[in-house]
Design a protein around this motif. Sequence first.
Motif, PDB file in Angstrom:
ATOM      1  N   THR A  15       0.638  -1.222   0.230  1.00  0.00           N
ATOM      2  CA  THR A  15       0.060   0.216  -0.134  1.00  0.00           C
ATOM      3  C   THR A  15       0.830   1.351  -0.061  1.00  0.00           C
ATOM      4  O   THR A  15       2.030   1.351   0.243  1.00  0.00           O
ATOM      5  CB  THR A  15      -1.080   0.018   1.264  1.00  0.00           C
ATOM      6  OG1 THR A  15      -0.106   0.066   2.468  1.00  0.00           O
ATOM      7  CG2 THR A  15      -1.925  -1.109   1.589  1.00  0.00           C
ATOM      8  N   GLY A  16       0.306   2.344  -0.381  1.00  0.00           N
ATOM      9  CA  GLY A  16       0.936   3.665  -0.149  1.00  0.00           C
ATOM     10  C   GLY A  16       1.973   3.770  -0.826  1.00  0.00           C
ATOM     11  O   GLY A  16       2.607   3.694  -1.972  1.00  0.00           O
ATOM     12  N   ILE A  17       3.029   4.440   0.022  1.00  0.00           N
ATOM     13  CA  ILE A  17       4.498   4.843  -0.496  1.00  0.00           C
ATOM     14  C   ILE A  17       5.319   3.655  -0.718  1.00  0.00           C
ATOM     15  O   ILE A  17       5.855   3.265  -2.038  1.00  0.00           O
ATOM     16  CB  ILE A  17       5.063   5.572   0.557  1.00  0.00           C
ATOM     17  CG1 ILE A  17       4.508   7.030   0.763  1.00  0.00           C
ATOM     18  CG2 ILE A  17       6.780   5.624   0.527  1.00  0.00           C
ATOM     19  CD1 ILE A  17       5.322   7.859   1.748  1.00  0.00           C
ATOM     20  N   GLY A  18       5.035   2.391   0.032  1.00  0.00           N
ATOM     21  CA  GLY A  18       5.758   0.998  -0.332  1.00  0.00           C
ATOM     22  C   GLY A  18       5.445   0.403  -1.774  1.00  0.00           C
ATOM     23  O   GLY A  18       6.123   0.178  -2.458  1.00  0.00           O
ATOM     24  N   HIS A 195      -2.662  19.646   3.130  1.00  0.00           N
ATOM     25  CA  HIS A 195      -1.139  19.959   3.011  1.00  0.00           C
ATOM     26  C   HIS A 195      -0.415  18.870   2.401  1.00  0.00           C
ATOM     27  O   HIS A 195       0.950  19.233   2.118  1.00  0.00           O
ATOM     28  CB  HIS A 195      -0.316  19.969   4.556  1.00  0.00           C
ATOM     29  CG  HIS A 195      -1.526  21.021   5.237  1.00  0.00           C
ATOM     30  ND1 HIS A 195      -1.328  22.607   4.998  1.00  0.00           N
ATOM     31  CD2 HIS A 195      -2.253  21.017   6.191  1.00  0.00           C
ATOM     32  CE1 HIS A 195      -2.136  23.270   5.857  1.00  0.00           C
ATOM     33  NE2 HIS A 195      -2.883  22.343   6.439  1.00  0.00           N
ATOM     34  N   ALA A 196      -0.756  17.788   2.201  1.00  0.00           N
ATOM     35  CA  ALA A 196      -0.171  16.578   1.570  1.00  0.00           C
ATOM     36  C   ALA A 196       0.322  16.477   0.333  1.00  0.00           C
ATOM     37  O   ALA A 196      -0.683  16.972  -0.587  1.00  0.00           O
ATOM     38  CB  ALA A 196      -0.761  15.436   2.177  1.00  0.00           C
ATOM     39  N   MET A 197       1.446  16.078  -0.283  1.00  0.00           N
ATOM     40  CA  MET A 197       1.848  15.821  -1.755  1.00  0.00           C
ATOM     41  C   MET A 197       0.938  14.724  -2.026  1.00  0.00           C
ATOM     42  O   MET A 197       0.672  13.782  -1.329  1.00  0.00           O
ATOM     43  CB  MET A 197       3.158  15.349  -1.618  1.00  0.00           C
ATOM     44  CG  MET A 197       4.223  16.547  -1.746  1.00  0.00           C
ATOM     45  SD  MET A 197       5.867  15.800  -1.869  1.00  0.00           S
ATOM     46  CE  MET A 197       5.945  15.653  -3.838  1.00  0.00           C
ATOM     47  N   SER A 198       0.772  14.674  -3.487  1.00  0.00           N
ATOM     48  CA  SER A 198       0.049  13.549  -4.072  1.00  0.00           C
ATOM     49  C   SER A 198       1.062  12.380  -4.117  1.00  0.00           C
ATOM     50  O   SER A 198       2.294  12.676  -4.400  1.00  0.00           O
ATOM     51  CB  SER A 198      -0.568  13.757  -5.346  1.00  0.00           C
ATOM     52  OG  SER A 198       0.597  13.788  -6.378  1.00  0.00           O
ATOM     53  N   LEU A 199       0.592  11.063  -4.075  1.00  0.00           N
ATOM     54  CA  LEU A 199       1.415   9.927  -3.886  1.00  0.00           C
ATOM     55  C   LEU A 199       2.144   9.942  -5.191  1.00  0.00           C
ATOM     56  O   LEU A 199       3.431   9.653  -5.244  1.00  0.00           O
ATOM     57  CB  LEU A 199       0.659   8.716  -3.918  1.00  0.00           C
ATOM     58  CG  LEU A 199       1.563   7.537  -3.746  1.00  0.00           C
ATOM     59  CD1 LEU A 199       2.432   7.564  -2.750  1.00  0.00           C
ATOM     60  CD2 LEU A 199       0.527   6.271  -3.768  1.00  0.00           C
ATOM     61  N   THR A 200       1.584  10.141  -6.446  1.00  0.00           N
ATOM     62  CA  THR A 200       2.294  10.224  -7.799  1.00  0.00           C
ATOM     63  C   THR A 200       3.534  11.282  -7.927  1.00  0.00           C
ATOM     64  O   THR A 200       4.465  10.806  -8.130  1.00  0.00           O
ATOM     65  CB  THR A 200       1.296  10.417  -8.769  1.00  0.00           C
ATOM     66  OG1 THR A 200       0.222   9.528  -8.967  1.00  0.00           O
ATOM     67  CG2 THR A 200       1.994  10.376 -10.318  1.00  0.00           C
ATOM     68  N   GLN A 201       3.191  12.249  -7.405  1.00  0.00           N
ATOM     69  CA  GLN A 201       4.051  13.435  -7.328  1.00  0.00           C
ATOM     70  C   GLN A 201       5.565  13.076  -6.322  1.00  0.00           C
ATOM     71  O   GLN A 201       6.638  13.140  -6.800  1.00  0.00           O
ATOM     72  CB  GLN A 201       3.565  14.810  -6.761  1.00  0.00           C
ATOM     73  CG  GLN A 201       2.699  15.617  -7.681  1.00  0.00           C
ATOM     74  CD  GLN A 201       2.149  16.685  -7.001  1.00  0.00           C
ATOM     75  OE1 GLN A 201       1.587  16.774  -5.894  1.00  0.00           O
ATOM     76  NE2 GLN A 201       2.018  17.893  -7.733  1.00  0.00           N
ATOM     77  N   LEU A 218      15.515  13.182   0.085  1.00  0.00           N
ATOM     78  CA  LEU A 218      14.499  14.172   0.432  1.00  0.00           C
ATOM     79  C   LEU A 218      13.997  14.887  -0.667  1.00  0.00           C
ATOM     80  O   LEU A 218      14.764  15.496  -1.519  1.00  0.00           O
ATOM     81  CB  LEU A 218      15.309  15.205   1.171  1.00  0.00           C
ATOM     82  CG  LEU A 218      15.576  14.816   2.531  1.00  0.00           C
ATOM     83  CD1 LEU A 218      16.793  15.803   3.279  1.00  0.00           C
ATOM     84  CD2 LEU A 218      14.653  14.596   3.520  1.00  0.00           C
ATOM     85  N   VAL A 219      12.589  14.946  -0.832  1.00  0.00           N
ATOM     86  CA  VAL A 219      11.987  15.622  -1.850  1.00  0.00           C
ATOM     87  C   VAL A 219      12.070  17.313  -1.561  1.00  0.00           C
ATOM     88  O   VAL A 219      12.197  17.312  -0.188  1.00  0.00           O
ATOM     89  CB  VAL A 219      10.701  15.264  -2.148  1.00  0.00           C
ATOM     90  CG1 VAL A 219      10.588  13.806  -2.733  1.00  0.00           C
ATOM     91  CG2 VAL A 219       9.781  15.390  -1.015  1.00  0.00           C
TER      92      VAL A 219
END
Length: 251
Positions: A15-18, A195-201, A218-219
Amino acid sequence: MKLTGNTIFITGGGTGIGRGLAEALHKPGNKVIISGRRKERLEDTIKANPGMSGVELNVQDPDSIKAVAKQLIEEYPDLNVLFNNAGIMLPDNAAGVIDEDVLVSTVTTNLLGPIRMTSALMEHLKSKEEAVIINTTSVLGFVPLAMTAVYSATKAALHSYSLSQRYMLKDTSVKVLEMAPPGVQTDLMNLNNPHAMSLTQFIEATMKVLGTDTDEVLVEEAKMLRNNPGPSEGAFVTQFNDMMSEPPKGH
């Protein structure tokens, strides 16, 4: 790190970032093996990415970690990248009574899990010509979110552990990276966070940084919070938490 020719194990890869990183690393031809808490999510990810593999792992269980490490070494002898990404984020109350289940599960998953998983695979990784350990922390390890004090503390601890681990491995073939995401729109409490980034970005930007020679992945959106610690850090922590406590505009 090099972005091709690896055999990569990613915890929390369903899921998610992983999952996003697993898919991004799978595309250029790396062999990717994922683990996750939810079997159906794991199976969905593998089905959507032919050639990707999965193993069942409970990162809260030391015996499960040892068994999976043994399985990985036997089935994937070329394994050279460990991505400690599994984590849980639950609200708590540092001004009141901390729920014991929240405390133990958060510390066990977010801090003890990566330490145990790395320990179980360390000698194998040292035997490789080039190996990488990537620990997923968070900008909240540098600027804590007060409503998730335990989570934030585990990420600060994992940051510290990564620094020690990097030093201890400096004369070996194993490189230690730390990925500290900002808020990203996943199911880790951030789904509706404006405030969150999109996962794709986030995945696209992270892959660019991951392919460089940096120790900290780090982005741009993470750098201000990453750089906050210092003599006056408390003022920004207050400002940050006041902002995060405000309801979204229009509500």
